[in-house]
Design an enzyme around this catalytic site. Sequence first.
Site, mmCIF file in Angstrom:
data_model
loop_
_atom_site.group_PDB
_atom_site.id
_atom_site.type_symbol
_atom_site.label_atom_id
_atom_site.label_comp_id
_atom_site.label_asym_id
_atom_site.label_seq_id
_atom_site.Cartn_x
_atom_site.Cartn_y
_atom_site.Cartn_z
ATOM 1 N N ASP A 16 35.842 40.979 40.435
ATOM 2 C CA ASP A 16 34.628 41.781 40.291
ATOM 3 C C ASP A 16 33.853 41.806 41.611
ATOM 4 O O ASP A 16 33.884 40.829 42.368
ATOM 5 C CB ASP A 16 33.769 41.160 39.176
ATOM 6 N N ASN A 64 37.274 50.611 31.789
ATOM 7 C CA ASN A 64 37.064 51.137 33.153
ATOM 8 C C ASN A 64 37.356 52.643 33.246
ATOM 9 O O ASN A 64 36.956 53.293 34.211
ATOM 10 C CB ASN A 64 37.909 50.389 34.185
HETATM 11 C C1 FPP Z 1 35.998 45.273 40.287
HETATM 12 O O1 FPP Z 1 34.971 45.670 41.157
HETATM 13 C C2 FPP Z 1 37.215 45.941 40.599
HETATM 14 C C3 FPP Z 1 37.888 46.834 39.824
HETATM 15 C C4 FPP Z 1 37.528 47.177 38.438
HETATM 16 C C5 FPP Z 1 39.018 47.583 40.400
HETATM 17 C C6 FPP Z 1 40.397 47.019 40.496
HETATM 18 C C7 FPP Z 1 40.719 45.928 41.434
HETATM 19 C C8 FPP Z 1 41.272 46.059 42.652
HETATM 20 C C9 FPP Z 1 41.478 47.366 43.320
HETATM 21 C C10 FPP Z 1 41.709 44.882 43.418
HETATM 22 C C11 FPP Z 1 43.048 44.389 43.030
HETATM 23 C C12 FPP Z 1 44.124 45.356 42.808
HETATM 24 C C13 FPP Z 1 45.213 45.197 41.994
HETATM 25 C C14 FPP Z 1 46.323 46.132 42.042
HETATM 26 C C15 FPP Z 1 45.369 44.093 41.026
HETATM 27 P P1 FPP Z 1 33.844 46.674 40.669
HETATM 28 O O2 FPP Z 1 34.222 48.067 41.031
HETATM 29 O O3 FPP Z 1 33.597 46.456 39.220
HETATM 30 O O4 FPP Z 1 32.658 46.191 41.558
HETATM 31 P P2 FPP Z 1 31.093 46.290 41.212
HETATM 32 O O5 FPP Z 1 30.879 45.434 39.985
HETATM 33 O O6 FPP Z 1 30.459 45.713 42.434
HETATM 34 O O7 FPP Z 1 30.769 47.723 40.983
#
Ligand code: FPP
Length: 230
Positions: A16, A64
Amino acid sequence: MNSELKIPNHVAIILDGNGRWALERGLKRSKGHDAGFKNLKSLSNYILSCGVKVLSVFAFSTENFKRSKDEVDYLMNLFVNGFKNEKNYFVDRNIKVIFFFFFSNLRDDVISAMDSLEEITKDGTKGILNICLNYGGQSEIVDAVNKIILDGVKEVDCELFSKYLYQDLPMIDLMIRTSGELRISNFMLWQLAYSELYFTNTYFPDFDSHEFDKAIDAYNKRDRRFGGVK
Ligand code: FPP
């Protein structure tokens, strides 16, 4: 890492803070996802090299999909390209990659990139990287119940029930969530039953090997009793 330390068998991470990491640097949220993916590569290798046998990560929840179409498309493209371009990284480091996911809503190219990465890394013996993508913990349990009903099974115990989950992985010993949120967010609800929980304010792209060592230090100070007494 100090060799006297107890190493958890199964570690789970709720990744996160990619978005906030980018915004605080004046960048677009997508740059945070790029940085998160890059970090996951090296971090997973470090964690499995420390002796952890299974590392489960929450890459994308079923919820998501409520994000903007642009962000969802960006992430799906990142997964497809990342899984294709980085397959040798995991093969060369002897890491077996598996996925926990729900088919519906996922693009065919994402499913096929996941299938190829699973297939090419299937003989990896250093440890398992379990990527949860389009995943929800309640749905995993409901899917298991439906499979049990279809099989005509009249009674189950915990051991049999866990065989109906996406894969029969060991229980999670240590669950880490980055970026300061204090929630489980529908992640691996069954497998988290007796997990130690570690929350850090560090955003995922900055959660490196040193940050993981701090989590292991904290884990070593915990008194795990599994409901028993001291
Ligand atoms: C969380 O940050 C991240 C996600 C929901 C996106 C997916 C994760 C990655 C791209 C890294 C790892 C990749 C793989 C293939 C496992 P957020 O967008 O929720 O951040 P925020 O809470 O600051 O908005």
